[in-house]
Design a protein around this motif. Sequence first.
Motif, PDB file in Angstrom:
ATOM      1  N   MET B  25       0.975   6.944  -3.120  1.00 25.74           N
ATOM      2  CA  MET B  25       0.023   5.937  -3.597  1.00 25.74           C
ATOM      3  C   MET B  25      -1.359   6.347  -3.103  1.00 25.74           C
ATOM      4  O   MET B  25      -1.568   6.470  -1.899  1.00 25.74           O
ATOM      5  N   PRO B  26      -2.293   6.583  -4.008  1.00 21.77           N
ATOM      6  CA  PRO B  26      -3.653   6.887  -3.523  1.00 21.77           C
ATOM      7  C   PRO B  26      -4.225   5.663  -2.812  1.00 21.77           C
ATOM      8  O   PRO B  26      -4.106   4.549  -3.315  1.00 21.77           O
ATOM      9  N   GLN B  27      -4.777   5.880  -1.651  1.00 21.71           N
ATOM     10  CA  GLN B  27      -5.339   4.753  -0.917  1.00 21.71           C
ATOM     11  C   GLN B  27      -6.641   5.159  -0.270  1.00 21.71           C
ATOM     12  O   GLN B  27      -6.896   6.335  -0.054  1.00 21.71           O
ATOM     13  N   ARG B  28      -7.461   4.168   0.032  1.00 22.52           N
ATOM     14  CA  ARG B  28      -8.751   4.453   0.645  1.00 22.52           C
ATOM     15  C   ARG B  28      -8.544   4.826   2.101  1.00 22.52           C
ATOM     16  O   ARG B  28      -7.617   4.356   2.751  1.00 22.52           O
ATOM     17  N   ASP B  29      -9.412   5.661   2.611  1.00 18.50           N
ATOM     18  CA  ASP B  29      -9.343   6.136   3.982  1.00 18.50           C
ATOM     19  C   ASP B  29      -9.357   4.960   4.967  1.00 18.50           C
ATOM     20  O   ASP B  29     -10.124   4.007   4.804  1.00 18.50           O
ATOM     21  N   VAL B  40      -6.991  -1.857  -0.606  1.00 20.43           N
ATOM     22  CA  VAL B  40      -6.606  -0.641   0.105  1.00 20.43           C
ATOM     23  C   VAL B  40      -5.961   0.361  -0.848  1.00 20.43           C
ATOM     24  O   VAL B  40      -6.372   1.518  -0.945  1.00 20.43           O
ATOM     25  N   ASN B  41      -4.944  -0.072  -1.563  1.00 21.60           N
ATOM     26  CA  ASN B  41      -4.245   0.812  -2.498  1.00 21.60           C
ATOM     27  C   ASN B  41      -5.020   0.904  -3.801  1.00 21.60           C
ATOM     28  O   ASN B  41      -5.553  -0.091  -4.291  1.00 21.60           O
ATOM     29  N   LEU B  42      -5.042   2.111  -4.375  1.00 23.76           N
ATOM     30  CA  LEU B  42      -5.855   2.288  -5.578  1.00 23.76           C
ATOM     31  C   LEU B  42      -5.034   2.265  -6.863  1.00 23.76           C
ATOM     32  O   LEU B  42      -5.583   2.220  -7.948  1.00 23.76           O
ATOM     33  N   GLY B  43      -3.722   2.314  -6.734  1.00 20.04           N
ATOM     34  CA  GLY B  43      -2.890   2.291  -7.937  1.00 20.04           C
ATOM     35  C   GLY B  43      -2.568   3.699  -8.409  1.00 20.04           C
ATOM     36  O   GLY B  43      -3.305   4.648  -8.150  1.00 20.04           O
ATOM     37  N   LEU B  44      -1.430   3.830  -9.100  1.00 18.62           N
ATOM     38  CA  LEU B  44      -1.000   5.150  -9.575  1.00 18.62           C
ATOM     39  C   LEU B  44      -1.705   5.501 -10.880  1.00 18.62           C
ATOM     40  O   LEU B  44      -1.944   4.630 -11.711  1.00 18.62           O
ATOM     41  N   PHE B 201      -8.211  -7.630   0.357  1.00 19.29           N
ATOM     42  CA  PHE B 201      -7.936  -6.194   0.451  1.00 19.29           C
ATOM     43  C   PHE B 201      -6.477  -5.870   0.144  1.00 19.29           C
ATOM     44  O   PHE B 201      -6.098  -4.724  -0.016  1.00 19.29           O
ATOM     45  N   ARG B 202      -5.651  -6.915   0.057  1.00 15.56           N
ATOM     46  CA  ARG B 202      -4.242  -6.697  -0.248  1.00 15.56           C
ATOM     47  C   ARG B 202      -3.912  -7.250  -1.630  1.00 15.56           C
ATOM     48  O   ARG B 202      -3.033  -6.724  -2.332  1.00 15.56           O
ATOM     49  N   LEU B 203      -4.577  -8.318  -1.996  1.00 17.32           N
ATOM     50  CA  LEU B 203      -4.320  -8.935  -3.295  1.00 17.32           C
ATOM     51  C   LEU B 203      -5.658  -9.449  -3.829  1.00 17.32           C
ATOM     52  O   LEU B 203      -6.088 -10.549  -3.470  1.00 17.32           O
ATOM     53  N   PRO B 204      -6.313  -8.674  -4.683  1.00 18.91           N
ATOM     54  CA  PRO B 204      -7.626  -9.106  -5.180  1.00 18.91           C
ATOM     55  C   PRO B 204      -7.537 -10.474  -5.861  1.00 18.91           C
ATOM     56  O   PRO B 204      -6.613 -10.735  -6.634  1.00 18.91           O
ATOM     57  N   LYS B 205      -8.507 -11.309  -5.546  1.00 18.23           N
ATOM     58  CA  LYS B 205      -8.476 -12.684  -6.067  1.00 18.23           C
ATOM     59  C   LYS B 205      -8.634 -12.728  -7.583  1.00 18.23           C
ATOM     60  O   LYS B 205      -8.209 -13.681  -8.234  1.00 18.23           O
ATOM     61  N   ALA B 206      -9.232 -11.688  -8.151  1.00 15.19           N
ATOM     62  CA  ALA B 206      -9.391 -11.654  -9.610  1.00 15.19           C
ATOM     63  C   ALA B 206      -8.022 -11.640 -10.293  1.00 15.19           C
ATOM     64  O   ALA B 206      -7.853 -12.184 -11.381  1.00 15.19           O
ATOM     65  N   HIS B 343      -0.383   0.476   7.166  1.00 16.08           N
ATOM     66  CA  HIS B 343      -1.813   0.358   6.892  1.00 16.08           C
ATOM     67  C   HIS B 343      -2.560  -0.114   8.133  1.00 16.08           C
ATOM     68  O   HIS B 343      -3.640   0.380   8.446  1.00 16.08           O
ATOM     69  N   ALA B 344      -1.965  -1.057   8.847  1.00 13.61           N
ATOM     70  CA  ALA B 344      -2.610  -1.567  10.062  1.00 13.61           C
ATOM     71  C   ALA B 344      -2.757  -0.439  11.080  1.00 13.61           C
ATOM     72  O   ALA B 344      -3.811  -0.278  11.705  1.00 13.61           O
ATOM     73  N   GLN B 345      -1.707   0.359  11.209  1.00 11.91           N
ATOM     74  CA  GLN B 345      -1.774   1.480  12.154  1.00 11.91           C
ATOM     75  C   GLN B 345      -2.882   2.450  11.767  1.00 11.91           C
ATOM     76  O   GLN B 345      -3.676   2.882  12.598  1.00 11.91           O
ATOM     77  N   GLU B 346      -2.951   2.746  10.467  1.00 12.62           N
ATOM     78  CA  GLU B 346      -4.003   3.665  10.004  1.00 12.62           C
ATOM     79  C   GLU B 346      -5.406   3.119  10.263  1.00 12.62           C
ATOM     80  O   GLU B 346      -6.359   3.867  10.405  1.00 12.62           O
TER      81      GLU B 346
END
Lengths: 282, 478
Positions: B25-29, B40-44, B201-206, B343-346
């Motif tokens: 899963m591509p994700q932001r640094d 955080v996650n950008l989607g496949l 950051f986990r579930l966009p409100k939109a 994600h928290a660890q990262e």
Amino acid sequence: MYQVVDKQTIGPNLTQYEIMAPRIARARKCGQFVIVRPFAHSERIPLTVADTNPGKGTITLIVQTVGKTTLEMSQIEKGGAFQDVAGPLGMPSHIEKFGTVVVIGGGLGTAVIYPQAIALKEVGNKIVTIIGARTKDLLIMQDLLAKLSDQLIMTTDDGSSGKKGLVTHALQELIDDPNSRVDAVYCAGPVIMMKAVAQVTKPHNIPTIVSLNPVMVDGTGMCGGCRVTVGGKTKFACVDGPEFDGHQVDYDELMDRLTTYKPQEKNSLDQFKSHTCKCGRH
Amino acid sequence: MTETKDDLNRKLTPKERLAIERQQMPQRDGAERARDFNEVNLGLAEKIAIREAKRCLQCKNAKCIEGCPVNIDIPAFITKISEGDFLGAAAVIRKDNNLPAVTGRVCPQEVQCECRCLRCKSDSPVAIGWLERFVADYEMKHRTGKLEVTAAKTGKKVACIGSGPAGITCAGELAKMGHDVTIFEAFHKAGGVLVYGIPEFRLPKAIVQREIDNLQELGVKIETNVIVGRTLTIPQLFEEEGFDAVFIANGAGLPTFMNVPGENFKGVYSANEYLTRVNLMGAYQFPKFDTPVIKGNRVCVVGGGNTAMDAVRTSKRLGAAESTIVYRRALEQMPARVEEVHHAQEEGIRFEMLTAPVEVLGNGDGWVKGLRCIRMELGEPDESGRRRPVPVKGSEFNIECDLVIVAIGINANPLLTQATPGLKVNKWGYIEADENLMTSLPGVFAGGDIVRGAATVILAMGDGKTAARNIDKYLAGK
Ligand SMILES: Cc1cc2nc3c(=O)[nH]c(=O)nc-3n(C[C@H](O)[C@H](O)[C@H](O)COP(=O)(O)OP(=O)(O)OC[C@H]3O[C@@H](n4cnc5c(N)ncnc54)[C@H](O)[C@@H]3O)c2cc1C
Ligand code: FES
């Protein structure tokens, strides 16, 4: 949206709003409050419902301008509307026939005790009302309370109206006076005042009910932000209160918790004032 | 590996499928994203999704379906993806799940569908959750046409109390059946935990808003600022407002505190309060939004569930130099989604495991200055089957901090149940409902967290669906 049907200035920094909210008007009992969010960017603030007109579908709120939210709110005119009004919240007042009840309001607390005084009177109590403020201009609702009460005592810190001194002095005099009775005390106002009143009544075992005003968010028991210690136990003022046995409340903790957001509140108010002035709206 | 269109379309042999590794899963640094509230996650990407779909072995007796609380036909939707028919895949999911963009992001797949995947035995499971999310996001971008109710109007009125996943799902289903549905929500905004609890950051409100918009397109009315039990009561809904049935989905919504000394110092929040201030009230944008929140420089979050992870990662985003999870069991025992823990660890969150707070320390001026803790060790298994943490004598120590967030669970909020005469609750205050989700009051159904205790989004949705079916039956028989 909740329409402002009427708006009146009833004192310095003191506004009375009549709001269209039929369901709340119908359900509300004395002692309950609503949570208001005047604008979509506003905080949720708790306000006591001072009165209702169920036939017309309106509720009355008395609001003192103390911070940014209430200041901005005061710019909403008759015909305008509040974004959100939710309620009624909290437990209704405990109303019973005691005999003679002394009802004490300090500052804006006067608006809180007014509906209680009405309800206490309705069940046959003799009502002695004491209202106090720093100075004459800050005394509110004298006329309404004079009409309602069997006796109205006013105190000001500077002696500019009524007796010079604090509400507790007037209360102490009543208790000491062999010709008067004090069967119960209802009190709302600054925490420091409620604490002092409870200290006066405690040695005489006079039932004393205070209405607390902690910081709130939801008003439904869901966040615990409004927690207060009563009788050594944590209570949520929004659902267990706002009224509690005045002899059991940990006032010092409440006073302290009320200062939590002082810096943010000041920042918010300052920014708002400077912004509105620059725009020429002020 | 680059594929031509032909490669993609060709049917693969099981061996070829097995040779494909789980896609990433591509994700932001981690460091970058820990400074803002964007997802955080950008989607496949489409190609990656197809490649991942081809990893599915298409088991005859697909265990993943059993693992899904609403039994989505997982192999069928994955086949559609592998064929490039993304809208077809969405249609398969939609048969059982109305909120795939939500559940694709927040379901604990590792203990539901993915842990049953046959490929767990050889390498790693098919990324069912990511694929679900991919399909839902694709559908969101490409769906044309309006949602329409094709069923004839029944003239029956149903009230849903609460607008979390249970209430939303039930309302949508009932509207599609032709009923006249109104949602009553206590807050000023609809969405339940999806808007006030789970962060942007986990579930966009939109995404949540779009689901709410969909409901309104289906004709569902939403009345906010109505606290059932205070503004209106359930008897009033029937007698004065003319409703024929009611679905209670008001969530659990009563925070638990630790009951240790010092818990009322300034700088101690329940996770509910902290997250509500930040998410629902927009406190992270103070003073643009008026609601303040204490940001904290050194933050301790007590608990190990999703709520704790959301709170601790939020505190980091609000600028904390050090954010720590304090949990009384071991890392592997944390009930949070595995992905959130990673994600928290990262993001640089510290984990103090096998540690329990015994006191909140004050600075003499009413503010928090630390958390006094005791080390724990694992003893015998308890009723949940997990080894019970027991305190290690004399191991007390202090963690310096200026903000403590308590995320140790929620209980049943009694506001509505106490105001509803005859409504049966169990000894913890949760509503009792039968297998049709009908309560002790005729025509009153209940589901989601207020029946199950704090559970999951997908179970709440499943309840909403079950309740809708049974409410429909109940109304037909009336
Ligand atoms: C921070 C957090 C993170 C979570 N993360 C995950 C996750 O990653 N994955 C997962 O599966 N689950 C997660 N959960 C759990 C999940 O959110 C819940 O199980 C689910 O939302 C329950 O749905 P519900 O519809 O029963 O209630 P809720 O979502 O709680 O919604 C109830 C709604 O009812 C309203 N309400 C309450 N009382 C009244 C009343 N008297 N009148 C009118 N309205 C009322 C509330 O305001 C609320 O909007 C998380 C929970 C939290 C708090
Ligand atoms: S205001 Fe949130 S629990 Fe009282």
